[in-house]
Design an enzyme around this catalytic site. Structure first.
Site, short mmCIF file in Angstrom:
data_model
loop_
_atom_site.label_atom_id
_atom_site.label_comp_id
_atom_site.label_asym_id
_atom_site.label_seq_id
_atom_site.Cartn_x
_atom_site.Cartn_y
_atom_site.Cartn_z
N ASN A 183 1.09 -1.13 0.19
CA ASN A 183 0.51 0.07 -0.50
C ASN A 183 1.13 1.33 -0.16
O ASN A 183 1.39 1.56 0.80
CB ASN A 183 -0.81 0.33 1.30
CG ASN A 183 -1.62 1.04 1.10
OD1 ASN A 183 -2.06 2.34 0.92
ND2 ASN A 183 -2.69 1.02 2.90
N TRP A 184 0.98 2.28 -1.42
CA TRP A 184 2.35 2.82 -1.09
C TRP A 184 1.55 4.38 -0.80
O TRP A 184 1.96 5.06 -0.37
CB TRP A 184 2.29 3.42 -2.82
CG TRP A 184 3.36 2.36 -3.54
CD1 TRP A 184 3.59 1.36 -3.22
CD2 TRP A 184 2.97 2.31 -4.85
NE1 TRP A 184 3.81 0.23 -3.66
CE2 TRP A 184 3.62 0.85 -4.91
CE3 TRP A 184 3.04 3.00 -5.87
CZ2 TRP A 184 4.79 0.43 -6.48
CZ3 TRP A 184 3.68 2.46 -7.52
CH2 TRP A 184 4.17 1.05 -7.47
N LYS A 185 0.09 4.17 -0.55
CA LYS A 185 -0.64 5.61 0.72
C LYS A 185 -0.40 6.78 -0.26
O LYS A 185 -0.10 6.23 -1.44
CB LYS A 185 -0.51 5.53 1.92
CG LYS A 185 -0.09 4.66 2.66
CD LYS A 185 0.26 4.79 4.37
CE LYS A 185 -0.46 3.44 4.36
NZ LYS A 185 -0.21 3.45 5.33
N HIS A 187 -9.72 0.72 5.38
CA HIS A 187 -7.87 1.15 5.81
C HIS A 187 -8.72 2.51 6.47
O HIS A 187 -8.95 3.54 6.19
CB HIS A 187 -6.96 1.42 4.93
CG HIS A 187 -5.58 1.82 4.58
ND1 HIS A 187 -5.63 2.53 5.78
CD2 HIS A 187 -5.23 0.80 4.89
CE1 HIS A 187 -4.19 2.73 6.39
NE2 HIS A 187 -4.17 1.15 5.51
N GLU A 243 -7.01 4.74 8.05
CA GLU A 243 -6.32 5.95 7.11
C GLU A 243 -7.46 6.86 6.83
O GLU A 243 -7.84 7.85 6.70
CB GLU A 243 -5.90 6.29 6.71
CG GLU A 243 -4.47 6.05 6.86
CD GLU A 243 -2.92 6.11 6.66
OE1 GLU A 243 -2.95 5.82 4.96
OE2 GLU A 243 -2.02 5.05 7.60
N GLU A 288 -5.18 -5.08 10.61
CA GLU A 288 -5.08 -4.15 10.94
C GLU A 288 -4.89 -3.60 11.91
O GLU A 288 -5.36 -2.10 11.42
CB GLU A 288 -4.45 -2.69 9.89
CG GLU A 288 -3.79 -3.38 7.99
CD GLU A 288 -3.87 -2.15 7.52
OE1 GLU A 288 -2.57 -2.83 6.85
OE2 GLU A 288 -5.09 -1.61 7.12
N GLY A 328 2.09 2.63 10.82
CA GLY A 328 2.86 3.79 10.45
C GLY A 328 3.42 3.47 12.00
O GLY A 328 4.22 4.75 11.82
N SER A 343 3.72 -1.77 10.27
CA SER A 343 4.91 -1.85 10.76
C SER A 343 5.43 -3.69 10.33
O SER A 343 6.08 -3.47 10.86
CB SER A 343 5.13 -1.37 11.74
OG SER A 343 4.29 -0.64 12.60
N GLY A 397 3.11 -0.95 4.22
CA GLY A 397 2.85 0.42 4.25
C GLY A 397 4.21 0.46 3.89
O GLY A 397 4.84 0.30 2.54
N GLY A 398 5.21 1.96 4.91
CA GLY A 398 5.48 1.63 4.39
C GLY A 398 7.13 1.35 3.72
O GLY A 398 8.36 1.19 2.91
P1 PGA Z 1 2.72 0.01 7.54
O1 PGA Z 1 1.31 0.54 6.94
O2 PGA Z 1 3.24 -0.68 7.16
O3 PGA Z 1 3.33 1.55 6.99
O4 PGA Z 1 2.85 0.37 8.51
C1 PGA Z 1 -0.02 -0.31 6.92
C2 PGA Z 1 -0.71 0.00 6.08
O5 PGA Z 1 -1.06 1.15 5.66
O6 PGA Z 1 -0.98 -0.68 5.06
#
Ligand code: PGA
Length: 254
Positions: free
Chosen positions: A9-11, A98, A100, A170, A176, A216, A237-238
């Site tokens: 997930n590149w956001k 998600h 967010e 998640e 994050g 994470s 994500g990251g």
């Molecule tokens: P993260 O994000 O790996 O940076 O914690 C995961 C996600 O939001 O899907």
């Protein structure tokens, strides 16, 4: 057995050249890997979607999805993207729910249910995200929260439609933050999700549903997390923004 999957997930990250470079590095590195039944999903921003579908065309193991879709089929919703548009560019997955989106864009359970319906209608596989907040875990209501999210937001689907979905657990406090659920916390929640699906649908459907862990996850901890019996891969994500770490995570699948 559920399909093993690693999704990135590149956001809201990566400009055009950065996104293209990342994809070509990932596809290049994976070309040399004889990873059998591998399924990777990339979730770039909408603006890169069509181009990235083209770039990934040569490798059937790599799928592309959108990070969101609107809950209506079409119409006067300025700035929004419909599931049919995503489908028309050859993408075949969509992230829904998600944390967010839930917290920054106030997406309610009803809206998420509608988005899932839209995705199914246009043959996009929903990757449906659920997870509890830190205060919910600290109040020991995390299982209840997860059960409610499943029941209120996705269990309206028929068994045939539910079978098309992927679930991503998640924990919001792990996204994050550098905090990862411990193997015990991840396994007990994944087992709970599978049992809840089994009660609602069937044991067979529960066993075939891919349940991904997110929060994470990185190339240092992926192997341990992916080895857990009820974890079928990860939503990253990251650590999905760097080709080497993302490919190392993919190679951590059992
Ligand atoms: P993260 O994000 O790996 O940076 O914690 C995961 C996600 O939001 O899907």
């Amino acid at each position: 057995m559920a399909r093993k999957i690693v999704a990135g997930n590149w956001k809201m990250n990566l400009n055009r050249d950065e996104a293209f470079a990342l994809v070509s590095e990932i596809t290049g590195m994976l070309k040399d890997e004889e990873i059998r039944d591998l399924k990777v999903i990339l979730f770039p921003s909408f603006i890169h979607l069509g181009a990235i579908v083209q770039l990934c065309n040569g490798d059937s193991r790599i799928h592309v999805g959108a990070q969101n879709c609107n809950d209506h089929a079409a119409g006067a919703y300025t700035g929004e993207i419909a599931a049919s548009m995503i489908q028309s560019y050859g993408a075949n997955h969509v992230l829904i729910g998600h944390s967010e989106r839930r917290s920054y864009f106030n997406e309610s359970g009803d809206k998420l249910s509608q988005k899932i319906n839209m995705a199914i209608q246009y043959s996009l596989t929903p990757v449906f995200c659920i997870g509890e907040l830190l205060e919910e875990r600290n109040s020991a209501i995390h299982f209840k929260i997860i059960e409610q999210q499943l029941t209120n937001e996705i269990f309206h689907l028929s068994p045939d439609d539910f079978k098309k979905c992927i679930i991503a657990y998640e924990p919001v406090w792990a996204i994050g933050t550098g905090l990862t659920a411990s193997p015990e916390q991840a396994q007990e929640m994944h087992a709970f999700i599978r049992a809840t699906i089994s009660t609602k649908y069937s044991k067979e459907i529960a066993e075939q549903t891919s349940i991904l862990y997110g929060g994470s996850c990185n190339d240092q901890n992926a192997k341990q997390i992916f080895a857990l019996p009820d974890v079928d891969g990860g939503l990253i994500g990251g650590a999905s923004l760097k080709s080497r770490s993302f490919v190392n995570i993919i190679k951590s699948l059992p």
